[in-house]
Enzyme design. Structure first.
Site, PDB file in Angstrom:
ATOM      1  CD  GLU A   1      40.594   6.833  51.770  1.00  0.00           C
ATOM      2  OE1 GLU A   1      40.481   5.723  51.198  1.00  0.00           O
ATOM      3  OE2 GLU A   1      41.517   7.110  52.557  1.00  0.00           O
TER       4      GLU A   1
ATOM      5  NE  ARG B   1      46.759   3.184  44.051  1.00  0.00           N
ATOM      6  CZ  ARG B   1      47.371   3.463  45.193  1.00  0.00           C
ATOM      7  NH1 ARG B   1      47.261   4.661  45.723  1.00  0.00           N
ATOM      8  NH2 ARG B   1      48.103   2.551  45.795  1.00  0.00           N
TER       9      ARG B   1
ATOM     10  CG  HIS C   1      42.691   6.940  48.713  1.00  0.00           C
ATOM     11  ND1 HIS C   1      43.071   7.937  49.580  1.00  0.00           N
ATOM     12  CD2 HIS C   1      43.355   5.833  49.120  1.00  0.00           C
ATOM     13  CE1 HIS C   1      43.916   7.468  50.466  1.00  0.00           C
ATOM     14  NE2 HIS C   1      44.105   6.180  50.203  1.00  0.00           N
TER      15      HIS C   1
END
Length: 308
Positions: free
Chosen positions: A280, A105, A175
């Site tokens: 999530e 990420r 997420h």
């Protein structure tokens, strides 16, 4: 990235264009008549999704989010990979801190393909491969893909391919930060009877069983196990349901930072906990995924907005 060259190679007239966004990061804008969406190549991350006629975005992104190379963007659907949560093996390499939720990420992804589908939906494929920098953090050879399908629903599928000869293990997660009208009035349905690890309870990680719908009245940080494939967020303030349909996942994380944790985060406004809720789709806790050399694993979620 060369924006003009990317549009020449991957732009879809009247449907998809590539532009420079906040912080100079490269953004993919989708506007296909079924929905509008915004995707960041930094992190391979969906930042916005709004189906046609919907008054509110599916996703929450903090106004204080960092749009900076090397930093994660707080909101949307960050990709946690190749580990979810804390670094699972700090002794694996001589690196003092490899970071929570892995490195995917925080890295730039490449645009590999875009396509207009017969349904009217648009598919964007982004890729991340190992290089000298990633091998400092994690020794393995890999090709990581995310396929994002923007239509009347939003689908995000993460595909891990082991590009080496030796097997490796991962935990991972989508997420997702959902926008809600008021987190204290929203309810998460489908987790009833599921056991969960209560990370907010302290170092003991107490294991409890969900009794009834989940509602937020304090900090929530839970890993649910043996979860059904469909969960729903009921949001009476925004008068909608968010349906989350997962594949290749038996664990779900629910997170809301509440007052103290929100105040402690520089990239989150003090009151943002009231308008966000993370539910999530993950492989975490006891759900560790082994991938043999040359093999692959998938994790996917489809998100739909329905009237309440």
């Amino acid at each position: 990235m060369d924006i003009d060259a990317l549009n020449a190679d991957f732009g879809l007239p009247g449907t998809l264009r590539i532009a420079a966004g906040r912080g100079g990061l490269t953004m993919i804008e989708v506007y296909n008549g079924l929905a509008n969406a915004l995707i960041s190549t930094h992190g391979g991350q969906v930042l916005s999704y709004c189906p046609a006629g919907a008054p509110d975005d599916l996703l929450f992104v903090s106004e204080r989010a960092w749009f900076t190379p090397g930093k994660e963007i707080k909101g949307g659907v960050p990709i946690c990979w190749p580990w979810f949560g804390a670094d699972p093996d700090t002794a694996d390499l001589d690196v003092p801190d490899r970071g929570i939720h892995g490195f995917a990420r925080r890295r730039p992804w490449s645009i590999l393909a875009t396509a207009a589908l017969p349904s009217g939906a648009t598919r964007v494929t982004l890729g991340l491969a190992d290089d000298a920098d990633t091998r400092v953090l994690w020794r393995h050879h890999f090709n990581l893909l995310v396929e994002i399908t923007v239509g009347s629903t939003l689908t995000v599928e993460l595909i891990t391919r082991n590009a080496g000869d030796r097997s490796f293990q991962i935990t991972q997660g989508l997420h997702s930060y959902f926008r809600v009208g008021d987190a204290t009035q929203a309810r998460v349905l489908g987790l009833e009877g599921c056991d969960y690890i209560d990370k907010a309870a302290g170092a003991n990680d107490a294991i409890l069983t969900q009794d009834g719908p989940l509602m937020v009245a304090a900090e929530v940080n839970r890993i649910y196990e043996s979860v059904p494939p469909v969960l729903t967020i009921e949001d009476p303030v925004l008068a909608r349901r968010i349906r989350i349909s997962s594949r290749h996942s038996a664990t779900t994380v629910v997170w809301n930072p509440w007052v103290a944790t929100a105040r402690a985060m520089a990239d989150l406004d003090d009151l943002d906990y009231r308008i966000m809720l993370c539910v999530e789709t993950v492989n975490a806790a006891s759900e560790v995924i082994g991938i043999p050399g040359g093999g692959e694993a998938r994790l996917a979620a489809e998100y739909a907005i329905e009237p309440l």
